[in-house]
Design a protein around this motif. Structure first.
Motif, PDB file in Angstrom:
ATOM      1  N   LEU A 135      -8.299   3.402   9.236  1.00  0.00           N
ATOM      2  CA  LEU A 135      -6.964   4.046   8.719  1.00  0.00           C
ATOM      3  C   LEU A 135      -6.593   5.252   9.126  1.00  0.00           C
ATOM      4  CD1 LEU A 135      -5.791   4.957   5.608  1.00  0.00           C
ATOM      5  CD2 LEU A 135      -7.561   6.179   5.702  1.00  0.00           C
ATOM      6  N   VAL A 136      -5.081   5.482   9.671  1.00  0.00           N
ATOM      7  CA  VAL A 136      -4.655   6.021  11.301  1.00  0.00           C
ATOM      8  C   VAL A 136      -3.964   7.546  10.328  1.00  0.00           C
ATOM      9  CG1 VAL A 136      -3.183   6.273  12.635  1.00  0.00           C
ATOM     10  CG2 VAL A 136      -4.310   4.012  12.487  1.00  0.00           C
ATOM     11  N   PHE A 137      -4.312   7.950  10.513  1.00  0.00           N
ATOM     12  CA  PHE A 137      -3.329   9.105   9.703  1.00  0.00           C
ATOM     13  C   PHE A 137      -3.162  10.009  10.760  1.00  0.00           C
ATOM     14  CE2 PHE A 137      -3.729  13.659   7.796  1.00  0.00           C
ATOM     15  CZ  PHE A 137      -3.584  13.947   6.861  1.00  0.00           C
ATOM     16  N   PRO A 138      -1.590  10.283  10.961  1.00  0.00           N
ATOM     17  CA  PRO A 138      -0.753  10.587  10.925  1.00  0.00           C
ATOM     18  C   PRO A 138      -0.873  12.675  11.097  1.00  0.00           C
ATOM     19  CG  PRO A 138      -0.528   8.627  10.082  1.00  0.00           C
ATOM     20  CD  PRO A 138      -0.151   9.520   9.629  1.00  0.00           C
ATOM     21  N   GLU A 139      -0.982  13.238  12.743  1.00  0.00           N
ATOM     22  CA  GLU A 139      -0.864  14.944  11.859  1.00  0.00           C
ATOM     23  C   GLU A 139       0.307  15.390  11.013  1.00  0.00           C
ATOM     24  OE1 GLU A 139      -0.078  17.139  15.581  1.00  0.00           O
ATOM     25  OE2 GLU A 139       0.998  15.934  15.495  1.00  0.00           O
ATOM     26  N   THR A 140       1.327  14.356  10.262  1.00  0.00           N
ATOM     27  CA  THR A 140       2.120  14.534   9.777  1.00  0.00           C
ATOM     28  C   THR A 140       2.079  14.318   8.140  1.00  0.00           C
ATOM     29  OG1 THR A 140       3.730  13.620  10.899  1.00  0.00           O
ATOM     30  CG2 THR A 140       3.836  15.452  11.596  1.00  0.00           C
ATOM     31  N   ALA A 141       0.536  13.068   8.046  1.00  0.00           N
ATOM     32  CA  ALA A 141       1.336  12.506   6.944  1.00  0.00           C
ATOM     33  C   ALA A 141       0.137  13.747   5.717  1.00  0.00           C
ATOM     34  CB  ALA A 141      -0.262  11.828   7.254  1.00  0.00           C
ATOM     35  N   SER A 142       0.670  13.237   4.536  1.00  0.00           N
ATOM     36  CA  SER A 142      -0.033  14.109   3.809  1.00  0.00           C
ATOM     37  C   SER A 142      -1.180  13.552   2.908  1.00  0.00           C
ATOM     38  CB  SER A 142       1.171  13.580   2.211  1.00  0.00           C
ATOM     39  OG  SER A 142       0.928  14.739   1.217  1.00  0.00           O
ATOM     40  N   PHE A 143      -1.818  14.527   1.774  1.00  0.00           N
ATOM     41  CA  PHE A 143      -2.742  14.046   1.068  1.00  0.00           C
ATOM     42  C   PHE A 143      -2.578  12.947   0.360  1.00  0.00           C
ATOM     43  CE2 PHE A 143      -5.818  17.246   2.945  1.00  0.00           C
ATOM     44  CZ  PHE A 143      -5.825  16.699   4.780  1.00  0.00           C
ATOM     45  N   ASN A 144      -1.608  12.675  -0.480  1.00  0.00           N
ATOM     46  CA  ASN A 144      -1.149  12.566  -1.681  1.00  0.00           C
ATOM     47  C   ASN A 144      -0.887  11.296  -1.219  1.00  0.00           C
ATOM     48  OD1 ASN A 144      -0.964  13.158  -4.603  1.00  0.00           O
ATOM     49  ND2 ASN A 144       1.450  13.253  -4.106  1.00  0.00           N
ATOM     50  N   ILE A 145      -1.004  10.498  -2.024  1.00  0.00           N
ATOM     51  CA  ILE A 145      -1.103   9.324  -1.967  1.00  0.00           C
ATOM     52  C   ILE A 145      -0.405   8.384  -2.779  1.00  0.00           C
ATOM     53  CG2 ILE A 145      -2.102   6.126  -1.794  1.00  0.00           C
ATOM     54  CD1 ILE A 145      -3.297   7.930   1.424  1.00  0.00           C
ATOM     55  N   GLU A 146       0.316   7.815  -3.616  1.00  0.00           N
ATOM     56  CA  GLU A 146       1.121   7.338  -5.091  1.00  0.00           C
ATOM     57  C   GLU A 146       1.679   6.095  -4.150  1.00  0.00           C
ATOM     58  OE1 GLU A 146       3.272   9.821  -6.871  1.00  0.00           O
ATOM     59  OE2 GLU A 146       1.298  11.094  -6.652  1.00  0.00           O
ATOM     60  N   ARG A 147       2.335   5.798  -3.366  1.00  0.00           N
ATOM     61  CA  ARG A 147       3.422   4.925  -3.330  1.00  0.00           C
ATOM     62  C   ARG A 147       2.773   3.805  -2.327  1.00  0.00           C
ATOM     63  NH1 ARG A 147       8.182   4.019  -6.410  1.00  0.00           N
ATOM     64  NH2 ARG A 147       8.883   2.877  -4.014  1.00  0.00           N
ATOM     65  N   VAL A 148       2.132   2.302  -2.191  1.00  0.00           N
ATOM     66  CA  VAL A 148       1.964   1.638  -1.237  1.00  0.00           C
ATOM     67  C   VAL A 148       2.830   0.630  -1.125  1.00  0.00           C
ATOM     68  CG1 VAL A 148      -0.111   0.431  -0.135  1.00  0.00           C
ATOM     69  CG2 VAL A 148      -0.290   2.363  -2.413  1.00  0.00           C
ATOM     70  N   LEU A 149       2.955   0.200   0.101  1.00  0.00           N
ATOM     71  CA  LEU A 149       3.798  -1.431   0.796  1.00  0.00           C
ATOM     72  C   LEU A 149       3.292  -1.840   2.105  1.00  0.00           C
ATOM     73  CD1 LEU A 149       7.132  -2.022   1.148  1.00  0.00           C
ATOM     74  CD2 LEU A 149       6.771  -0.633   3.428  1.00  0.00           C
ATOM     75  N   THR A 150       3.229  -2.718   1.223  1.00  0.00           N
ATOM     76  CA  THR A 150       2.125  -4.220   1.977  1.00  0.00           C
ATOM     77  C   THR A 150       3.219  -4.837   2.563  1.00  0.00           C
ATOM     78  OG1 THR A 150       0.389  -3.410   0.629  1.00  0.00           O
ATOM     79  CG2 THR A 150      -0.031  -5.611   1.866  1.00  0.00           C
ATOM     80  N   PRO A 151       3.379  -4.847   3.638  1.00  0.00           N
ATOM     81  CA  PRO A 151       4.405  -6.452   3.922  1.00  0.00           C
ATOM     82  C   PRO A 151       3.258  -7.677   4.493  1.00  0.00           C
ATOM     83  CG  PRO A 151       4.453  -4.287   5.268  1.00  0.00           C
ATOM     84  CD  PRO A 151       3.742  -3.984   5.314  1.00  0.00           C
ATOM     85  N   ILE A 152       4.025  -8.535   3.583  1.00  0.00           N
ATOM     86  CA  ILE A 152       2.833  -9.565   4.377  1.00  0.00           C
ATOM     87  C   ILE A 152       3.739 -10.939   5.062  1.00  0.00           C
ATOM     88  CG2 ILE A 152       1.664  -9.353   2.328  1.00  0.00           C
ATOM     89  CD1 ILE A 152       2.999 -11.182   0.811  1.00  0.00           C
ATOM     90  N   ASP A 153       3.214 -12.018   5.926  1.00  0.00           N
ATOM     91  CA  ASP A 153       3.954 -12.504   6.513  1.00  0.00           C
ATOM     92  C   ASP A 153       3.379 -14.619   5.574  1.00  0.00           C
ATOM     93  OD1 ASP A 153       1.480 -12.819   7.786  1.00  0.00           O
ATOM     94  OD2 ASP A 153       2.536 -12.404   9.062  1.00  0.00           O
ATOM     95  N   PHE A 154       2.425 -14.178   5.072  1.00  0.00           N
ATOM     96  CA  PHE A 154       1.724 -15.354   4.348  1.00  0.00           C
ATOM     97  C   PHE A 154       0.322 -15.873   4.574  1.00  0.00           C
ATOM     98  CE2 PHE A 154       6.183 -15.502   2.544  1.00  0.00           C
ATOM     99  CZ  PHE A 154       6.213 -14.775   0.881  1.00  0.00           C
ATOM    100  N   SER A 155      -0.026 -15.275   5.940  1.00  0.00           N
ATOM    101  CA  SER A 155      -0.882 -15.633   6.683  1.00  0.00           C
ATOM    102  C   SER A 155      -2.048 -15.986   6.000  1.00  0.00           C
ATOM    103  CB  SER A 155      -1.406 -15.270   7.853  1.00  0.00           C
ATOM    104  OG  SER A 155      -1.228 -13.524   8.077  1.00  0.00           O
TER     105      SER A 155
END
Length: 291
Positions: A135-155
């Protein structure tokens, strides 16, 4: 349910450490984490002669451990069982890979500064060598997580990441969106109509989504978006979709099926890691791939 038996947090004694420790506490409060290892490696070979002459035989490991313990005491209150590990090894990434195997670490948290502050070379090495999800956490990221994006290529790897994302969304009541980036064989334009090519490509992808929903009924109701690459890379389109949808977490599956470690990460995760994005990035290996 997502259960993390052991989690490793990589600290580098910079100002991002406090954010990483606080974010770790946030994770422990929302997910069942049994134990956290806060880790730092002192590369004594990089200490200057001036340092040695000034401080002599100071027990640097003890001083660093005390410093990290203070940060943990201040920012990890209410967290789970934890331990501070400080070592003195010539190769940081190999040392951390050994810790992952020794303590059966399932998830490693890695901080990331913007490109104008760091080359990110150690982070890239860790992504390639650690035998666990990261889990990579950028220094400008927020702790509040509400919306998740998952790209897929069907693998299989991306489907594994999707199923984990769905479990995470259900457990924490998050909003989940799937996306797929498709490309058109532009070398055949104008021999074929671009409009017809787009229609046909989307028909094919929609068919793949229907098959996926039949095999994994738990994701049947998850909304998905089809995005045409249109001259941009898959990583660039994912980054644009992140900003457009104001997502708080990006989950990508790692295949890890290449026997050469330097080639196993994949081009899309590598490109996204090297971008200056504000979104935490969860790079997911399945247990089968790790074994």
């Amino acid at each position: 349910m997502i259960i993390i038996d052991a989690m490793m947090v990589c600290l580098d004694l910079s100002d991002i450490d406090e954010k990483l420790v606080a974010f770790t506490r946030s994770i422990c409060q929302r997910l069942p984490v049994k134990k956290v290892y806060f880790v730092h490696n002192i590369k004594t070979s990089e200490l200057s002669e001036d340092f040695r002459e000034t401080f002599g035989d100071i027990d640097l490991s003890k001083e660093v451990e005390a410093n990290i313990s203070d940060i943990v005491a201040e920012h990890f209150a209410g967290g789970c069982d934890h331990e501070v590990l400080v070592s003195e090894e010539p190769n940081t990434e190999v040392m951390m890979a050994d810790l992952v195997k020794r303590y059966d670490v399932k998830l490693t948290l890695l901080g990331k500064r913007m490109s104008n502050k760091s080359t990110g070379s150690l982070g890239t090495k860790l992504l390639r060598i650690l035998p666990c999800s990261i889990l990579v956490f950028p220094e400008t990221a927020s702790f509040n997580i509400e919306r998740v994006l998952t790209p897929i290529d069907f693998s299989d790897a991306s489907v594994h990441a999707l199923r984990l994302s769905k479990s995470l969304a259900d457990e924490l009541r998050l909003s989940l969106e799937i996306m797929h980036v498709y490309k058109l064989p532009t070398q055949y334009f104008p021999l074929i109509s671009e409009e017809k090519a787009i229609k046909k490509a989307e028909e094919v992808v929609n068919g793949k989504f229907k098959e996926l929903q039949k095999r994994h009924t738990e994701v049947a109701g998850v909304p998905y978006t089809l995005v045409r690459a249109a001259g941009k890379s898959t990583a660039e389109r994912i980054s644009l979709q992140l900003r457009k949808g104001k997502h708080d977490l990006l989950v990508l599956g790692l295949k890890g099926n290449n026997p050469i470690p330097s080639l196993s990460l994949g081009s899309v995760p590598t490109k996204i890691y090297n971008m200056d994005i504000d979104t935490p990035l969860w790079l997911v290996y399945s247990e089968e791939v790790i074994k």
